[in-house]
Scaffold this active site. Structure first.
Site, PDB file in Angstrom:
ATOM      1  N   ASN A 210       2.390 -19.062  38.258  1.00 33.68           N
ATOM      2  CA  ASN A 210       1.114 -19.591  37.322  1.00 33.68           C
ATOM      3  C   ASN A 210       0.520 -21.325  37.846  1.00 33.68           C
ATOM      4  O   ASN A 210       0.935 -20.955  39.150  1.00 33.68           O
ATOM      5  CB  ASN A 210       1.983 -20.199  36.087  1.00 33.68           C
ATOM      6  CG  ASN A 210       3.319 -21.335  37.012  1.00 33.68           C
ATOM      7  OD1 ASN A 210       2.873 -22.220  36.424  1.00 33.68           O
ATOM      8  ND2 ASN A 210       4.663 -21.196  35.859  1.00 33.68           N
ATOM      9  N   LYS A 289       6.901  -3.647  50.756  1.00 36.55           N
ATOM     10  CA  LYS A 289       5.196  -4.479  50.816  1.00 36.55           C
ATOM     11  C   LYS A 289       5.063  -3.176  49.821  1.00 36.55           C
ATOM     12  O   LYS A 289       5.176  -2.039  50.502  1.00 36.55           O
ATOM     13  CB  LYS A 289       4.794  -4.852  51.766  1.00 36.55           C
ATOM     14  CG  LYS A 289       2.976  -4.657  51.294  1.00 36.55           C
ATOM     15  CD  LYS A 289       2.242  -5.483  51.611  1.00 36.55           C
ATOM     16  CE  LYS A 289       0.696  -5.507  51.794  1.00 36.55           C
ATOM     17  NZ  LYS A 289      -0.215  -6.180  52.055  1.00 36.55           N
ATOM     18  N   ILE A 307      15.276 -21.047  29.448  1.00 36.37           N
ATOM     19  CA  ILE A 307      16.377 -22.256  30.076  1.00 36.37           C
ATOM     20  C   ILE A 307      16.445 -23.039  28.966  1.00 36.37           C
ATOM     21  O   ILE A 307      16.810 -24.030  28.019  1.00 36.37           O
ATOM     22  CB  ILE A 307      15.660 -22.465  31.276  1.00 36.37           C
ATOM     23  CG1 ILE A 307      15.825 -21.838  32.235  1.00 36.37           C
ATOM     24  CG2 ILE A 307      16.459 -24.115  31.833  1.00 36.37           C
ATOM     25  CD1 ILE A 307      15.124 -22.560  33.697  1.00 36.37           C
TER      26      ILE A 307
END
Length: 400
Positions: A210, A289, A307
């Protein structure tokens, strides 16, 4: 923490004394009052006039030259200061302090001063490791004198090794930490802060992440340490420098962040969870990859552990602060999280609002509490937001 503090700086004839000019300047800029006491040898390397101009105060260096400002100068300086620092601390002054010798203005001032003392040893590596110096430093530790560890690197004698005077900013940070631990309003508290965004690997090259910069969490961690708290910072990858006087635990994935938090959770008084964790992770991480062979790519995602919710369920005594970065229904969504995750406070912000959100130096937050009350401080710097949060943490936790 240095604002208004009275600091006496003892300067000896070590070659690194030129660095102390910058140190005095940094302390004065931070709001401290500084008085310099020089040995005769130090005056051969740096002019007392330079220290006078930088500190804005008379410089003491001659036992026999009167100073109209003080009566019995070496005694008065010891009474005046809140802290006395010796930088650089040579083998000679260390030996005098350990042996109780007072034969010049600096050594007599140190002998007469009953305030806390910090010394910064700086000398040739072999001198630093000499048994006599090691023995003298141990004597000073037993006497309650704080010893800042020497740095390592290129020395004036031409070798690389221990014995380098720490840089002025590092000494300033050490003094800052001393006063924070002694006078800070968060002394005695242990605070866990999380920061940055987590990353979930798709393959060895790519990840899900993010836009979190970590600025909010790092600002909180820095200010908590500056105010005297023992701070643990669990951080996802960021471009930010590790904060001074903070225990940094670097992590990458959400699971790693959870594991790090649980390791210290029972020992902390408060948790400020400013990290932006990834809510999902790839079901499988490709060993190699992934090549661009197809027009589209489908990745199955599994939900990551929550969490904050897990910490809320395990909470015993901790004051638990969460963050809510929203793009719509800010108040409703944040209030729901307070109840669902057993939070004591949530810091909510609309990341689409101008001046708020990721990578900015400011934020616009709303503070929500379990009783339904809301505080709206308006546009603030992230540092000011952090200190507002810490004010509440201070009031809700007890000094140990």
């Amino acid at each position: 923490m240095l604002e208004g503090k009275k600091i006496a700086i003892g300067v000896t004839g070590g070659i690194a004394c030129y660095k102390v000019v910058t140190l005095v300047s940094r302390l004065v800029q931070a709001g401290a009052e500084v008085r310099v006491v020089m040995s005769e040898a130090a005056t051969k390397l740096v002019s007392p006039l330079l220290f006078k101009e930088i500190s804005g105060a008379p410089v003491a260096y001659d036992m026999w030259r009167g100073n109209d400002e003080f009566n019995v100068e070496h005694v008065a300086l010891g009474r005046w200061c809140d802290l006395m620092v010796v930088a650089p601390a040579t083998a000679n002054i260390i030996g005098k302090m350990a042996g109780g010798i007072a034969d010049d203005l600096l050594s007599t001032t140190l002998m007469a001063c009953d305030k806390p003392k910090i010394i910064c040893p700086a000398m040739n590596t072999n001198m630093l490791n000499n048994p006599a110096v090691v023995r003298n430093l141990e004597t000073l530790r037993r006497d309650g004198i704080l010893i800042m560890p020497s740095g390592a690197g290129y020395l004036a004698c031409g070798i690389n090794g221990a014995g380098r005077l720490p840089e002025p900013e590092d000494i300033k940070a050490y003094l800052d930490d001393f006063f924070a631990k002694r006078d800070g309003d968060l002394r005695g508290r242990r605070i866990l802060v999380t920061a940055g965004g987590t990353r979930e690997a798709i393959d060895p090259v790519r990840f899900i992440g993010n836009r979190s910069s970590g600025k909010m969490g790092y600002a909180i961690a820095c200010d908590a340490a500056r105010r005297g708290a023992d701070v643990i910072l669990v951080s996802g990858p960021t471009a930010l420098a590790a904060p001074r006087n903070v225990t940094l635990i670097p992590v990458e994935s959400t699971q790693e962040m959870l594991d790090a938090c649980l390791t210290v959770y029972d020992s902390v008084d408060a948790v400020i969870k400013a990290a932006a964790v990834a809510d999902y992770r790839p079901h499988e991480k490709a060993a190699q990859k992934i090549k661009k062979n197809e027009e589209s790519l489908t990745i199955d995602l599994d939900k990551n552990p929550d969490i904050l919710k897990l910490l809320g369920e395990k909470k015993t005594h901790q004051f638990l602060v969460g963050f809510a970065a929203e793009t719509q229904n800010l108040i409703a969504n944040a209030a729901a999280k307070v109840q669902k995750k057993h939070l004591d406070m949530i810091v909510a912000n609309d990341v689409t609002a101008p001046g708020a959100g990721f990578s900015t130096d400011t934020n616009i937050v709303k503070l929500l509490f379990p009783d339904g009350s809301i505080k709206e401080p308006g546009l603030m710097s992230k540092e000011d937001v952090g200190n507002l949060i810490l004010d509440i943490v201070r009031d809700q936790t007890a000094e140990k």
